[in-house]
Structures are given as C-alpha cells and as structure tokens.
Design an enzyme around this catalytic site. Structure first.
Site, PDB file in Angstrom:
ATOM      1  N   HIS A   1       0.786  -1.309   0.008  1.00  0.00           N
ATOM      2  CA  HIS A   1      -0.134   0.069   0.066  1.00  0.00           C
ATOM      3  C   HIS A   1       0.757   1.527   0.158  1.00  0.00           C
ATOM      4  O   HIS A   1       0.430   2.368  -0.020  1.00  0.00           O
ATOM      5  CB  HIS A   1      -0.936  -0.189   0.882  1.00  0.00           C
TER       6      HIS A   1
ATOM      7  N   ASP B   1       0.470  -7.759   1.429  1.00  0.00           N
ATOM      8  CA  ASP B   1       0.675  -6.310   1.495  1.00  0.00           C
ATOM      9  C   ASP B   1       2.200  -6.186   1.605  1.00  0.00           C
ATOM     10  O   ASP B   1       2.727  -5.443   2.411  1.00  0.00           O
ATOM     11  CB  ASP B   1       0.011  -5.768   2.788  1.00  0.00           C
TER      12      ASP B   1
ATOM     13  N   SER C   1       4.702   2.666   7.775  1.00  0.00           N
ATOM     14  CA  SER C   1       4.270   1.582   7.158  1.00  0.00           C
ATOM     15  C   SER C   1       5.665   0.798   6.208  1.00  0.00           C
ATOM     16  O   SER C   1       6.075   1.688   5.669  1.00  0.00           O
ATOM     17  CB  SER C   1       3.190   1.541   6.159  1.00  0.00           C
TER      18      SER C   1
END
Length: 569
Positions: free
Chosen positions: A296, A329, A412
């Site tokens: 992402h 992910d 992230s």
C-alpha cells in the site's frame, strides 16, 4: 618774579618714556647723598608751590625712627641749579601705584602740597620695594612723640647737612624708579608660552591624545566586561552544575545502540502518481539495491508513477518496482547506481516471545529516522487490511505480531527489530480509534496497537518477488461463506462462479471436505471466522501439511491435507 625755579614745563607724573631715550637723567653735580651708593640713595622731597600753605604735621602722622639719628634738619631749600629733569619725580615714599609696580598701573592720586615741617610716612608696601625685593617690616611706633626730625634733601637740591655727618637713610626709603630699576616677575611659577599674537598657547595636543587613549582603554575594558556578561549571562547570574563527562557509547542492546546499528539501513519512500501520492518506509535487503516495503506504500505510483528513496544520510535515488502482492501487502523496489548499501539482517519471527523488547523505525507523518520502542504485545494476531476496491482483491490477510511501539502513518514498511537489531517484522497496520478511521475521512494515530508482518513470511514473499516478480499463496481449494456469523469458518454451498464450493481435484477435495462443513481448528489452534482461517493458511508455504478439525452434522472430524499454490496479484 623769578623765584629760582626753572621755567621749562615739568614732566607729568608717571609719564611713559619715549622709546630710545633714557628714562632717568643724572644730575649735573652729584649730591653727597647720591655718593653714598645706589642702595642708600635718599628719596627726594616733593617740591611745594610757593603759594601753598604750610601746616605742621600732626604728632600721630609721623613715624618715628625713619631718619638716621644725628642728621641735621634742613633750614631752607636752596634753589636748584638748572639741570635736566627726569620724566617724573622720584617717589620718596616708595609707594607702588595701586597694588604693585609697573608701567601699566593707573595714575596715582593727586599730590597735595608738602607740609613745612615734614610729611607723614605711609606704612611700607606689603610686598616688594621699588627694587623688586621684599621690604622689611616697619619698626614698632615709639610710645611718645618727639620732635619731628628733618626730612632728607631732594636728590637734585644740594644737601645742607654737614659733610662730616653724611645721611644714611633707612632701607625703607630706597629710591624707586619704575622705568630704570630692574624688575623681577611677579609670577614665580612659569606659565605656558605665549603665541605670536601675545596670547598663551593652549596645549591641546597632549590633552587630546590623553583623552583619546583614555577613551580607548575604557572602551576596551567595557567591551570585555560586556562580552563576559553576554557569554555568562551576567555577573551575578546563577550557573547550575552540570555533568561534563563524555557520554561515550551505548550498549548494543540498548535502544540507542539498536537505533545506531539499524538506521543506516532504513530509507524513506516518497511516491507520487497521477491521482495520489504517499510516504512510507522501507529497509535494504541486499547490496544490489533491493528494498522491502508495504504494497500500500507503492500502490499510488501505479504503472507510471515515480518513487524516490531517501537514505538516512540524506542521499536520494530513484527506484522502480520489482514486484508486489496485495494479499500479503508486500512489495520490493530497487535502486540503481548506489554504492555502500548496508543490508539490515533478518531475524526469526518464530522465536519471538510476548514481552520481548522491540524498536520500530520509520517516517511517521514524513518525519524520517524516527525511532520508537515497545514490546511484543501478542503473536499470531489475524488481521485484514485494505478492501478499498470492494471486490476483496486488495484485502491482505496477516497473521501479525502485535506491538505497543508507537506506529503511525508513514511507519508502514519500516522494520520492527529486536535487541540484536535484526528484523523480526514489517510494520504494516495499526488499530485506530473509530473517530480516526480512514473510511471516515480522518487520519488515525497510534493508540498503542500496532501490527507487523512476521519476517518469516516477509522473507519468503520477498524472495519470490525478487526472483519471479510474483508471490504464490497457499490454498486448500474451497470457497468460504464470509457471511457466516457462527463460530468457525463455514464452507459455502456454492462457489463464486455457481459451481461447487469445493474445487474438484483440489487439496480440500482430496482430504474429504464437503460443502457446509465448519472448520474449527488448524494445527490445534482455534479458528473463529473465515478471515481467520485464511490468515492461518497464508502463514504457511504451499506444500505444507495441515491438520484440520471440522464439524459435520454435529460430529467433529479430523483430517490432514497438503496445501496447494495459487499465484497472487
């Protein structure tokens, strides 16, 4: 009628002499008094007019003892021979004009006719006599008045005294000539020299130099004091003691030691695409320039976006996507032309225990090189993320490590490291408060619930992405009913394409799974939902053998199957 006096006009009293002419003319014939010497010259008497009245001097106006004893009194004044007259009559009283001798003094007061029997003697001048020397004090007055003694003859009139008895006047009556007698300066202290115009020269040069030097010294001292006050905060400001020892190094297993070891391998990613942009974190996998991050994070770049990698030292480089997988992910990007890369060592997430200290590194809210610390709060947390597309193709299923190390947007893709500075997880998601969920338009912050993909899973996916550009998913070959609300994962009656929910010839069909069965355990661990079953399966590799527990018609059944493989997206 001729009375024996000269008919020529007499010089006025204290007249200034003409330049080039002597100020005093000697008499033609010396008198006996003058022969006695210049120091004992007798003063002359003022010549009285013939018509002046004669009065006797009062007894108290006569100073006794002023004439030498034995001097005969003059009976009559003989007419003076015709001779050159001085510019002014000598002063028989040695009285300076108004305060001191000198040609600049004003004219003396008007002279009165001389009495016939003598003239009162004024007190001596309290300073200098006519010759410029200090006059001796006058003798004390006699207690009784005697007959007034005769006065000495005028210098120009022949004396009537007996030659055997010369006249010796007192030093008080030394003759005074303001024009001929040598004068001593009244000012004994020398003053500044006179200029060409007669004015005193002002010594301004030394004074100005001294003032300038004094100003320079004062300015230097003032500047030094000001600098000292500026540096030290004043002359009386309190300074608290402080430890001046060198901080030195830190233990390798401390947070500072871990951060110092791991930060050079952590990078910040800035991604921009046609419709959106974002910021995330990654870490170096090898010296070839491969960097692991979240899917992402790079998703906004699409197929034509740009990715810029910034290293901890500030160097930047462009990167390209090597491979990505939305189900895990995870994504791998690569930088080219960069040397001196430091790969971050990978740990073993299976050995992690709840309570182990960990450090999270990333760029929360684009604040690069941010270090936070915490512990492992839990293991095997089944979480799902994504789902913005609505068809489930972007949903990721993670059997995550939970940590209370603060993780925020921008963290992230960053590493979660242990005390050895080895990666044990990839920071991927947080549990946000309901008011800060992204679906409601807010940007959530950390509430102490962060989740990281175990590095064992990340390692396998990264290797596949680097080698093939894609990752494989383990599967059991069945379709689940995601609307089932009971405890466990229920196999649906039909698949998405209207066919059977159990794929013919697949791993599930071979193990004996049927539509409507409810799977309750995987390898002895309880399963409460379909998402949780997917997470448990994806935590393994294709080809792994699993032991399942299921319920069918109220009966518990156990079976073993071998996981198949499917290509991820």
């Amino acid at each position: 009628m001729d009375d024996g006096k000269t008919t020529e006009p007499k010089a006025k009293w204290w007249s200034r002499p003409t330049p080039g002419r002597s100020t005093r003319t000697a008499p033609q014939e010396p008198s006996p008094v003058e022969d006695a010497g210049p120091a004992a010259a007798a003063p002359a008497l003022s010549e009285a007019p013939q018509d002046a009245p004669h009065h006797d001097a009062a007894p108290e106006d006569v100073t006794p003892g002023t004439l030498a004893p034995g001097t005969p009194a003059l009976q009559a004044a003989a007419p003076a021979p015709q001779a050159a007259q001085p510019l002014h009559e000598p002063d028989q009283y040695s009285t300076p004009p108004y305060g001191g001798p000198g040609p600049w003094a004003p004219a003396p007061p008007v002279q009165r006719p001389t009495p016939a029997h003598g003239t009162p003697v004024p007190p001596p001048y309290a300073g200098t006599n006519g010759a410029g020397t200090t006059a001796p004090p006058a003798p004390a007055p006699a207690p009784a008045f005697q007959a007034p003694p005769p006065l000495p003859p005028h210098p120009q009139i022949p004396a009537q005294a007996t030659p055997s008895q010369p006249h010796h006047p007192s030093p008080q009556w030394v003759q005074y000539d303001p024009w001929g007698a040598p004068r001593q300066p009244l000012i004994t202290q020398p003053g500044p020299p006179l200029g060409p115009d007669g004015r005193r020269k002002k010594r301004r040069g030394p004074v100005l130099i001294g003032a300038l030097l004094l100003a320079l010294v004062a300015g230097g001292i003032g500047g030094g004091i000001g600098a000292y006050i500026e540096r030290n905060g004043g002359l009386t400001q309190i300074e608290l003691p402080q430890d001046e020892r060198n901080g030195g190094g830190r233990a390798p297993d401390s947070v500072a030691g871990i951060a110092a070891s791991a930060l050079p391998s952590v990078v910040t990613l800035h991604v921009s695409g046609t419709t959106e942009s974002g910021t995330g974190t990654g870490f170096v996998l090898d010296d070839q320039g491969h960097i692991l991050t979240n899917n992402h994070v790079v998703a906004p770049a699409g197929s034509s976006g740009e990715i810029t990698v910034t290293f901890s030292g500030g160097e930047t480089a462009s990167a390209e996507i090597i491979g990505k997988d939305s189900g895990y992910d995870l994504a791998v990007v690569k930088v080219s032309g960069v040397s001196g890369l430091k790969p971050l060592p990978l740990g073993n997430s299976d050995n992690v225990q709840v309570g182990d200290p960990v450090v999270a590194i990333g760029a929360p809210f684009d604040l690069s090189n941010t270090v936070t610390s915490g512990i492992i709060s839990a293991k095997d947390r089944p979480i799902t993320a994504g789902g913005e597309k609505g068809d489930g193709s972007d949903v990721s299923y993670v059997d995550a490590l939970q940590t209370d190390a603060p993780i925020n947007p921008g963290n992230s893709g960053g590493p979660l490291v242990d005390t050895d500075a080895h990666v044990i997880g990839i920071n991927s998601a947080i549990r946000a408060a309901d008011s800060g969920s992204a679906t409601e338009g807010g940007q959530a912050g950390s509430i102490g619930l962060g989740f990281a993909i175990p590095i064992n899973q990340g390692k396998r996916v990264a290797e596949e992405l680097i080698n093939t550009g894609k990752a494989t998913h383990p599967v059991i070959g069945v379709s689940l009913d995601m609307k089932y609300t009971g405890d466990g994962a229920k196999v649906g009656p039909k698949g998405a394409d209207g066919k059977s929910s159990v794929t013919a010839g697949g791993p599930g069909a071979k193990a004996g799974i049927r539509p409507g069965d409810v799977i309750t355990e995987v390898d002895g661990r309880r399963v409460h939902s379909g998402e949780e079953l997917i997470v448990k399966i994806r935590a393994h590799r294709p080809g792994d053998r699993l032991k399942l527990t299921l319920t069918r018609g109220g009966k518990d059944l156990s079976m073993t199957l071998t996981l198949g493989s499917a290509t991820g997206t």
